[in-house]
Design an enzyme around this catalytic site. Sequence first.
Site, PDB file in Angstrom:
ATOM      1  CD  GLU A  96       6.854  -5.809  -1.823  1.00 39.21           C
ATOM      2  OE1 GLU A  96       7.009  -6.775  -1.346  1.00 39.21           O
ATOM      3  OE2 GLU A  96       5.736  -5.667  -2.509  1.00 39.21           O
ATOM      4  CB  CYS A 109       4.817   0.214 -10.554  1.00 40.39           C
ATOM      5  SG  CYS A 109       3.512   0.379  -9.466  1.00 40.39           S
ATOM      6  CB  CYS A 116      -2.629   2.171   1.789  1.00 40.44           C
ATOM      7  SG  CYS A 116      -3.763   3.286   0.941  1.00 40.44           S
ATOM      8  CB  CYS A 120      -9.279  -0.295  -1.656  1.00 37.26           C
ATOM      9  SG  CYS A 120      -9.163   1.643  -1.981  1.00 37.26           S
ATOM     10  CB  CYS A 123      -6.137  -3.011  -2.062  1.00 39.46           C
ATOM     11  SG  CYS A 123      -4.452  -2.424  -2.166  1.00 39.46           S
ATOM     12  CB  CYS A 340      -2.948  -3.847  -9.828  1.00 41.79           C
ATOM     13  SG  CYS A 340      -1.880  -3.012 -11.205  1.00 41.79           S
TER      14      CYS A 340
HETATM   15 FE1  SF4 Z   1      -4.440   2.260  -0.769  1.00 41.16          FE
HETATM   16 FE2  SF4 Z   1      -4.769  -0.058  -2.276  1.00 41.16          FE
HETATM   17 FE3  SF4 Z   1      -6.731   1.542  -2.328  1.00 41.16          FE
HETATM   18 FE4  SF4 Z   1      -4.556   2.024  -3.586  1.00 41.16          FE
HETATM   19  S1  SF4 Z   1      -6.050   0.181  -4.019  1.00 41.16           S
HETATM   20  S2  SF4 Z   1      -5.667   3.461  -2.235  1.00 41.16           S
HETATM   21  S3  SF4 Z   1      -2.904   1.220  -2.133  1.00 41.16           S
HETATM   22  S4  SF4 Z   1      -6.104   0.686  -0.390  1.00 41.16           S
END
Ligand code: SF4
Length: 361
Positions: A96, A109, A116, A120, A123, A340
């Site tokens: 995306e 963006c 990923c 985190c 997220c 975000c």
């Molecule tokens: Fe990965 Fe989300 Fe952490 Fe960014 S915020 S590094 S996309 S897990």
Amino acid sequence: MNEDSTKTDLKNLTQEQLVQYVESLGQPAFRGRQILAWIYRPGITDFTQMTDLAKEFRAILAKNAFMSRFQEAMIERSRDGAVKFAFRLADGLIIEAVMIPEEDRNTLCVSSQVGCAMGCTFCLTGTMGFRRNLRTAEIVNQVCAVRDWAIEHGQPPLTNIVFMGMGEPLANFDNLLDAISLLTEQRGLDFSNRRITVSTCGLVPQMRELGDRTDVNLAVSLHAANDAVRTSLMPINKRYPLTELIEACRTYRQKRRKRIMFEYTLLEGVNDTDADALQLAELLRAVPCKINLLAVNPAGDAAFRSPSSARILQFQKILRDQGYTVFIRTSRGEDISAACGQLAGQGWHPQKVTTNTAIPS
Ligand code: SF4
């Protein structure tokens, strides 16, 4: 995206690599630069359109190479003007990109990976796990597709690129550097370095190398002012704790005389107290910077909640009183899961798939 594994995708090649490629076909170096300028011109999809190349050479190119492009996209428009594009890759995976029009700029963006690996906890992209790195072509094709869509739909041209979509860009370092080279090359997509921002969760060695090898802006996802809280939110902090991260930021700035942008997502009861604000002010003392405060976006069933507006304003005031430039970033595209931490390639509806030349507005 069209793909033929026996042929070379020219969108994966920087100018230098393209020069080497045409030389390998027995052509002079300037042909490589000439072809690059054609590839990134809107509306060029075929070698026959490259009218200043000899017919025989165009035929050789068509036999050996191709120019990939995203041929399908699903588009969702937010009430606030943000537009989310979902692209299906050749292997069926979805990435995306989000266009965020503002009064004085139009920012795209982009994603750098599918999923990923950084994990985190706040997220949604992090919760989907890591699938693979994007190729250089898959990064620049996001920009090409949205640029073309903006032209077709009378939207303002893209002015800024931020690597804040799916993935950790510095974990896909070589392809990121090649993509930046194509984004900033005058014959390529011709963005100025100062209009490109790479955001990282804090991969310290790659931050140093990025500063050595490019002149783009750096944004750092900080989200906590001490190691205990940061490690609980961002596992990467175990490998590169705050002292190392802040030192890398300080060095990056010294090389480029730029202010680092720190992103700080406020999570109620986790990192949003007056004491947290003061600790943050102390931590960043040696780094000329700007701070973006964000209220957390709902990410799946994550347990985090946003603090009240009053708390966010108080947090900002404390930092401002300490002499910092602090913005409260309003989240864009929340209603279409484009804000975000919300990008996860979900909600792909095949019935909405269409070609880029006929994307519904
Ligand atoms: Fe990965 Fe989300 Fe952490 Fe960014 S915020 S590094 S996309 S897990």
